[in-house]
Write an enzyme that holds these catalytic residues in place. Structure first.
Site, PDB file in Angstrom:
ATOM      1  N   LYS A 115       8.386   4.323 -17.836  1.00  0.00           N
ATOM      2  CA  LYS A 115       9.724   3.957 -17.003  1.00  0.00           C
ATOM      3  C   LYS A 115      10.776   4.017 -17.870  1.00  0.00           C
ATOM      4  O   LYS A 115      11.875   4.548 -17.602  1.00  0.00           O
ATOM      5  CB  LYS A 115       9.433   2.492 -16.606  1.00  0.00           C
ATOM      6  CG  LYS A 115       8.591   2.152 -15.504  1.00  0.00           C
ATOM      7  CD  LYS A 115       8.521   0.797 -15.061  1.00  0.00           C
ATOM      8  CE  LYS A 115       7.532   0.326 -14.040  1.00  0.00           C
ATOM      9  NZ  LYS A 115       7.088  -0.912 -13.881  1.00  0.00           N
ATOM     10  N   LYS A 219      -0.401   9.872 -10.504  1.00  0.00           N
ATOM     11  CA  LYS A 219      -0.535   8.724  -9.529  1.00  0.00           C
ATOM     12  C   LYS A 219       0.374   8.740  -8.333  1.00  0.00           C
ATOM     13  O   LYS A 219       1.553   9.143  -8.547  1.00  0.00           O
ATOM     14  CB  LYS A 219      -0.423   7.553 -10.259  1.00  0.00           C
ATOM     15  CG  LYS A 219      -0.895   6.325  -9.727  1.00  0.00           C
ATOM     16  CD  LYS A 219      -0.749   5.015 -10.280  1.00  0.00           C
ATOM     17  CE  LYS A 219       0.899   4.656 -10.349  1.00  0.00           C
ATOM     18  NZ  LYS A 219       1.282   3.226 -10.825  1.00  0.00           N
ATOM     19  N   LYS A 222       5.004   4.611  -5.079  1.00  0.00           N
ATOM     20  CA  LYS A 222       6.111   4.409  -4.118  1.00  0.00           C
ATOM     21  C   LYS A 222       7.577   5.043  -4.247  1.00  0.00           C
ATOM     22  O   LYS A 222       8.225   5.477  -3.417  1.00  0.00           O
ATOM     23  CB  LYS A 222       6.363   2.943  -4.169  1.00  0.00           C
ATOM     24  CG  LYS A 222       5.373   1.992  -3.330  1.00  0.00           C
ATOM     25  CD  LYS A 222       6.017   0.536  -3.303  1.00  0.00           C
ATOM     26  CE  LYS A 222       4.591  -0.292  -3.527  1.00  0.00           C
ATOM     27  NZ  LYS A 222       4.601  -1.297  -4.680  1.00  0.00           N
TER      28      LYS A 222
HETATM   29  P1  TYM Z   1       1.869  -2.129  -7.500  1.00  0.00           P
HETATM   30  O1  TYM Z   1       2.869  -2.910  -6.724  1.00  0.00           O
HETATM   31  O2  TYM Z   1       2.113  -0.984  -8.301  1.00  0.00           O
HETATM   32  O3  TYM Z   1       0.593  -1.752  -6.679  1.00  0.00           O
HETATM   33  C1  TYM Z   1      -0.393  -2.888  -6.025  1.00  0.00           C
HETATM   34  C2  TYM Z   1      -1.720  -2.649  -6.202  1.00  0.00           C
HETATM   35  O4  TYM Z   1      -1.939  -1.178  -5.613  1.00  0.00           O
HETATM   36  C3  TYM Z   1      -2.783  -0.535  -7.033  1.00  0.00           C
HETATM   37  N1  TYM Z   1      -2.254   0.974  -6.812  1.00  0.00           N
HETATM   38  C4  TYM Z   1      -3.020   1.922  -6.678  1.00  0.00           C
HETATM   39  N2  TYM Z   1      -4.379   2.038  -6.322  1.00  0.00           N
HETATM   40  C5  TYM Z   1      -4.846   3.518  -6.187  1.00  0.00           C
HETATM   41  N3  TYM Z   1      -4.178   4.472  -6.343  1.00  0.00           N
HETATM   42  C6  TYM Z   1      -2.685   4.404  -6.469  1.00  0.00           C
HETATM   43  N4  TYM Z   1      -2.083   5.751  -6.434  1.00  0.00           N
HETATM   44  C7  TYM Z   1      -2.112   3.175  -6.542  1.00  0.00           C
HETATM   45  N5  TYM Z   1      -1.034   2.643  -6.566  1.00  0.00           N
HETATM   46  C8  TYM Z   1      -0.775   1.420  -6.985  1.00  0.00           C
HETATM   47  C9  TYM Z   1      -2.423  -1.209  -7.927  1.00  0.00           C
HETATM   48  O5  TYM Z   1      -3.297  -0.863  -8.917  1.00  0.00           O
HETATM   49  C10 TYM Z   1      -2.173  -2.723  -7.549  1.00  0.00           C
HETATM   50  O6  TYM Z   1      -3.536  -3.154  -7.504  1.00  0.00           O
HETATM   51  N6  TYM Z   1       1.998  -4.975 -11.906  1.00  0.00           N
HETATM   52  C11 TYM Z   1       1.485  -4.724 -10.427  1.00  0.00           C
HETATM   53  C12 TYM Z   1       1.893  -5.803  -9.715  1.00  0.00           C
HETATM   54  C13 TYM Z   1       1.508  -7.350 -10.169  1.00  0.00           C
HETATM   55  C14 TYM Z   1       0.054  -7.662 -10.343  1.00  0.00           C
HETATM   56  C15 TYM Z   1       0.167  -9.160 -10.948  1.00  0.00           C
HETATM   57  C16 TYM Z   1      -1.034  -7.240 -10.022  1.00  0.00           C
HETATM   58  C17 TYM Z   1       2.459  -8.211 -10.871  1.00  0.00           C
HETATM   59  N7  TYM Z   1       1.668  -9.286 -11.088  1.00  0.00           N
HETATM   60  C18 TYM Z   1      -0.781  -9.808 -11.107  1.00  0.00           C
HETATM   61  C19 TYM Z   1      -2.252  -8.087 -10.283  1.00  0.00           C
HETATM   62  C20 TYM Z   1      -2.205  -9.407 -10.587  1.00  0.00           C
HETATM   63  C21 TYM Z   1       1.924  -3.604  -9.747  1.00  0.00           C
HETATM   64  O7  TYM Z   1       3.031  -2.844 -10.126  1.00  0.00           O
HETATM   65  O8  TYM Z   1       1.220  -3.256  -8.643  1.00  0.00           O
END
Ligand code: TYM
Length: 356
Positions: A115, A219, A222
């Site tokens: 980032k 990856k 969004k």
């Molecule tokens: P975020 O919002 O980017 O993604 C949510 C979930 O989707 C999974 N994910 C993916 N899995 C497979 N392939 C992909 N291309 C892909 N992109 C996203 C992520 O692994 C996630 O499980 N930091 C976290 C949000 C968060 C969180 C937490 C998660 C904040 N606090 C506490 C678990 C526990 C995030 O940005 O996820």
């Protein structure tokens, strides 16, 4: 909901429509856990403000994310759905944890470095361990590296530890953040005495890392600048098909998962995570066929899987009252557990108990 069941906590950021990566790597998997776990599913709006955003969009996206969660199968009758900012304790615990987190650990986080790089900042490698070591030269004009971006993984650790979660189901990209959370739990326990469980990561076997359709070495995300890279779960069928038919494939015509075939491997992974067929079974079924056939079949499978999700979403997003009632119940349950854990944490850390 029984308190004896093990607790899982997991979250997604409301930074836009969820992707097929979020769905296959995370939410589809969470929906299989509703009966065996006491589930807390958060929409982490406070994480979403670490990058540039528009307030009105955030509000809209947060409610939409709740509707997408339910449409993807997170039944609010069998789980607690809540918005992070509705529960007191996330930022409070993050502060306590920040006081035992070395800055150097945060600067080493891959997602932070990515980032920061997007804003034009580069981490200077190889100097002293715990110092700020960012080369500010070369940063985009007007860009600044806010400390929320650096603190992001501490807030994430607080999200998890606030519920004393046994396990955290996530995609592969969150592995490093979870490691930090486990380290912080251990550090807190050894500094102040046993308080937190050490949460286990649950990473699915297939779908844990869905890649960009245009650059399958990266990856799927969004926030990709190239919209053709990402399949959003609310994309119309013709859009999904168009994006999949223009997905980058590899040289050679064989349909096989292999390291030197990231494009084809990714399409097979998407198929497998939805259809449940193994990669070997899929490879066998495509013998003698071409990339066009693979893309067409993956499009059929994705469109069919998302059709009921989209239909349910269309109903839910019209029913603001229902969504609000879900959030009220979810925040209520989440807050009960959060207060319990936070009270214990404050006591252990030597803070004087609040007068009742
Ligand atoms: P975020 O919002 O980017 O993604 C949510 C979930 O989707 C999974 N994910 C993916 N899995 C497979 N392939 C992909 N291309 C892909 N992109 C996203 C992520 O692994 C996630 O499980 N930091 C976290 C949000 C968060 C969180 C937490 C998660 C904040 N606090 C506490 C678990 C526990 C995030 O940005 O996820």
């Amino acid at each position: 909901m029984s308190e004896e069941k093990p607790v899982i906590l997991t979250c997604a950021q409301p930074t836009g429509v969820l992707t097929i990566g979020n769905y296959l790597g995370a939410i589809k998997n969470w929906a299989t856990m509703l009966d065996d776990y006491n589930c807390y599913f958060g929409v982490v709006d406070l994480h979403a403000i670490t990058v540039k955003y528009t307030p009105a969009e955030l509000r809209k996206n947060t409610l939409s994310c709740v509707a997408q969660y339910i449409a993807c199968g997170l039944d609010p009758e069998r789980s607690n759905l809540f918005i992070q900012s509705h529960v007191v304790g996330h930022t409070e615990l993050a502060w306590l944890l920040s006081c035992i987190t070395p800055i150097g650990d945060l600067q080493r986080m891959t997602q932070f470095k990515e980032k920061a790089a997007k804003l034009g900042f580069k981490v200077a490698e190889g100097e002293g361990s715990n110092e700020l070591k960012f080369a500010h030269q070369g940063a985009r004009a007007g860009a600044s590296l806010n400390s929320g971006l650096l603190m992001y993984p501490v807030l994430m650790a607080a999200d998890i530890l606030l519920y004393n979660a046994d396990a955290v189901p996530v995609g592969n990209d969150q592995r490093q953040h979870l490691e930090l959370c486990r380290d912080l739990a251990q550090r807190f326990n050894s500094t102040y005495s046993e308080t937190f469980k050490i949460p286990e990561p649950f990473i699915p076997k297939s779908g844990a890392r869905i890649m960009s359709l245009q650059d399958p070495e990266r990856k799927m995300s969004k926030s990709d600048d190239n919209q053709n890279s990402t399949l959003y779960i609310l994309d119309k069928p013709d859009v999904l098909r168009k994006k999949l038919m223009s997905a980058v494939t590899d040289s050679g015509g064989e349909i096989k998962a292999a390291e030197d075939k990231p494009g084809v491997s990714n399409l097979l992974q998407i198929h497998s995570a939805i259809s449940g067929s193994s990669t070997a079974e899929l490879e066998a079924s495509f013998v003698g066929k071409g990339y066009g056939d693979l893309k067409k079949e993956v499009a059929d499978v994705v469109i069919a899987a998302l059709e009921p999700v989209q239909a349910r979403y269309a109903e839910l997003i019209q029913d603001k009252k229902y969504l609000e009632s879900v959030l009220k119940a979810g925040a209520g349950e989440a807050q009960k557990r959060a207060y319990k854990v936070l009270g214990k944490v404050y006591r252990k850390a030597g803070l004087v108990e609040r007068p009742r």
